[in-house]
Enzyme design. Structure first.
Site, short mmCIF file in Angstrom:
data_model
loop_
_atom_site.label_atom_id
_atom_site.label_comp_id
_atom_site.label_asym_id
_atom_site.label_seq_id
_atom_site.Cartn_x
_atom_site.Cartn_y
_atom_site.Cartn_z
N HIS A 21 0.76 -1.07 0.09
CA HIS A 21 0.03 0.05 0.10
C HIS A 21 0.87 1.29 0.09
CE1 HIS A 21 -3.75 1.78 0.80
NE2 HIS A 21 -3.33 2.56 1.57
N LYS A 166 -9.81 6.39 -4.17
CA LYS A 166 -8.81 7.54 -3.87
C LYS A 166 -7.50 7.15 -4.47
CE LYS A 166 -8.30 9.48 0.34
NZ LYS A 166 -7.97 9.68 1.63
N LYS A 168 -3.53 7.61 -4.38
CA LYS A 168 -2.40 8.09 -3.45
C LYS A 168 -1.27 8.61 -4.23
CE LYS A 168 -3.94 7.38 0.81
NZ LYS A 168 -3.82 8.28 1.94
N ASP A 197 -5.13 12.00 -2.98
CA ASP A 197 -4.34 12.17 -1.78
C ASP A 197 -2.88 12.48 -1.72
OD1 ASP A 197 -3.90 12.90 0.90
OD2 ASP A 197 -4.40 10.77 1.63
N GLU A 223 -6.95 16.20 -1.67
CA GLU A 223 -6.78 16.05 -0.34
C GLU A 223 -5.56 16.52 0.10
OE1 GLU A 223 -6.81 12.57 3.33
OE2 GLU A 223 -7.66 12.28 1.48
N ASP A 248 -6.63 17.31 5.86
CA ASP A 248 -6.77 16.17 6.73
C ASP A 248 -5.59 16.44 7.67
OD1 ASP A 248 -6.81 13.77 8.05
OD2 ASP A 248 -5.72 12.79 5.76
N LYS A 272 -11.11 12.11 11.59
CA LYS A 272 -10.56 10.96 12.08
C LYS A 272 -10.71 10.78 13.58
CE LYS A 272 -7.49 10.35 8.30
NZ LYS A 272 -6.06 10.30 7.71
N GLU A 326 -14.04 6.61 4.42
CA GLU A 326 -12.70 5.76 3.89
C GLU A 326 -12.49 4.91 4.92
OE1 GLU A 326 -8.06 6.35 2.45
OE2 GLU A 326 -9.21 8.31 2.93
#
Length: 384
Positions: A21, A166, A168, A197, A223, A248, A272, A326
Site C-alpha cells: 500500500h 482515491k 495516493k 490524496d 486532499e 486532513d 478521524k 474511507e
C-alpha cells in the site's frame, strides 16, 4: 459508583496487508494495531484501538509510543475510578498527558464500549443515536501501477463494493502523478468518482500546477496537497480553483477547524477519531466544520475492525457527511482479531447490531498476531 476500572492492557498486533500500500511517505506491507482491553470491577470489558500509518512517517505517534503512553501514564491514572463516567475519565487523562491523541482515543473507545454494553445499547446510542445505519466507503488504489489500479477498480465496481476511488500520489513528479490519475479517470469515466490524496507532498507552486491539471482531468476532490503547517497557502489554493480541497493532516481538533474555517482554507474536512483524540473530540471538530458550511468526510488511519467500527459509530451520528467515508481498513488486512469482521456491501459499510461496538474479540487470533506472543506462550499468561 457501580463499577470501577480494574485493568487496562495495550497490545501491539501486527497484521499482514493484502498487497503493498503506497503512500507519499511510505509503503506498507503490514499494519500494526494497538488493541486496548479494559476490564471493570463488574466484569464488563471494553475494546479500543489506536492505529497509525507507517510508524512515525505519518504523524507524531507510533504504535510503540502509543502502547508506552497507555501503559506508563494513562492506564495507571484510571485504575480505581468510576468506569461509568467516560467524560470524567477523559478529563483526568487530559490532565495526565498532553497530546497523545491516538492513545486517548483508544482508551475512550474502550470506556464507551464497556458502558454501552453495560446499558445494553449500541455505542452510537450514547452519542445521541444514529441518523444512518450504513456509510458509503471508497477504495484506495495504491499500487502505483496504472493498469493494475484500473483492473482493481473495475473489479470493485463489478462486485458492487466501491464506486469511489482515491489515488495516493506525491511520490513521483507532478506530471507523472497527473498522467497516472488522468489515465484511470478516462478508463472509469462517469461510472466512478475519483479523488486524490497528496499527503502533503507538494509545495504551493507544485500544487498550483498539479491542481489545475487534475481539475481539467475531472478529479472530484483533492486532499491535503501541501504541508499542514501552511494553512494560508492552502487558503490561496482553495480560492483559486473550483475542485474542492480537503484538509486532513491540517485539521486535528476543533481549534484547527476554527482557524481553517476563518481562513476559508478548505472546502472539506477529513474527520478521524484517532487524530482528534476520541469520538467526542471528533464530534466537536465536525460541529465547527458544519457550522462554517464546510462539508465533512469520514477518514481512516487504516484501522482494523475495532477502530473502524468505533469511527463508524461516530460518523453514523453526524447530521451531514457529504463525502462519505474511507473506512476500508479491515478490507486491506488479510486477517483481523475479531470473530466477525465488518460487513461491506452495496458500496457501503453496515453498522453492526448489538451492544457496544457490536464486535467480539477473537482470543486465538489475538494471541497469534500479538507482537509479544513468544513471551505469552512461554509464560502461559493471558492478561484478560
Amino acid at each position: 459508583m457501580n463499577a470501577t476500572i480494574s485493568f487496562i492492557e495495550a497490545i501491539l498486533v501486527d497484521l499482514p496487508t493484502i498487497r503493498d500500500h503506497q503512500l507519499a511517505m511510505t509503503t506498507m506491507q503490514r499494519q500494526t494495531l494497538v488493541i486496548v482491553r479494559l476490564r471493570c470491577s463488574d466484569g464488563m470489558e471494553g475494546l479500543g484501538e489506536a492505529t497509525t500509518i507507517g510508524g512515525l512517517s505519518y504523524g507524531d505517534e507510533s504504535p510503540e509510543g502509543i502502547k508506552l503512553a497507555i501503559d506508563t501514564y494513562l492506564a495507571p491514572a484510571l485504575i480505581g475510578i468510576d468506569a461509568t463516567n467516560v467524560n470524567a475519565a477523559m478529563q483526568r487523562l487530559a490532565k495526565v498527558a498532553r497530546g497523545n491523541r491516538f492513545a486517548k482515543s483508544a482508551v475512550e473507545t474502550a470506556l464507551l464500549d464497556a458502558q454501552a454494553k453495560r446499558l445494553g445499547v449500541p455505542l452510537v446510542t450514547m452519542l445521541g443515536g444514529a441518523v444512518r445505519s450504513t456509510l458509503p466507503v471508497l477504495w484506495t488504489l495504491a499500487s502505483g501501477d496504472t493498469a493494475r489500479d484500473i483492473e482493481e477498480a473495475e473489479t470493485m465496481l463489478a462486485e458492487g463494493r466501491h464506486n469511489t476511488f482515491k489515488l495516493k500520489i506525491g511520490r513521483r513528479s507532478v506530471r507523472e502523478d497527473v498522467d497516472h490519475v488522468s489515465a484511470i479517470k478516462r478508463a472509469l469515466g462517469n461510472r466512478a468518482r475519483i479523488t486524490v490524496d497528496v499527503n502533503q507532498a507538494w509545495s504551493e507552486v507544485e500544487a498550483a500546477t498539479g491542481i489545475a491539471m487534475l481539475e481539467s482531468a475531472g478529479v472530484d476532490l483533492i486532499e491535503q496537497p501541501i504541508p499542514r503547517e501552511n494553512p494560508r497557502a492552502l487558503a490561496r489554493l482553495a480560492a483559486k480553483f473550483v475542485v474542492p480541497l480537503m484538509a486532513d493532516e491540517a485539521v486535528c481538533g476543533a481549534e484547527d477547524a476554527m482557524e481553517l474555517a476563518r481562513l476559508a482554507a478548505a472546502d472539506v474536512f477529513a474527520l478521524k477519531i484517532a487524530k482528534s483524540g476520541g469520538i467526542h473530540a471528533m464530534l466537536r471538530t465536525a460541529a465547527v466544520g458544519d457550522a462554517a458550511g464546510i462539508q465533512l468526510y469520514g477518514g481512516t488511519m487504516l484501522e482494523g475492525s475495532v477502530g473502524t467500527i468505533a469511527a463508524a459509530h461516530g460518523f453514523c451520528s453526524l447530521p451531514q457527511l457529504s463525502w462519505g467515508t474511507e473506512l476500508l481498513g479491515p478490507l486491506l488486512l488479510k486477517d483481523d482479531v475479531v470473530t466477525t469482521r465488518p460487513t461491506y456491501r452495496d458500496f457501503s459499510l453496515h453498522l453492526p447490531e448489538g451492544p457496544g461496538l457490536g464486535l467480539t474479540l477473537d482470543q486465538d487470533k489475538l494471541d497469534f498476531y500479538r507482537r509479544d506472543r513468544d513471551r505469552i506462550a512461554v509464560s502461559g499468561f493471558r492478561a484478560i
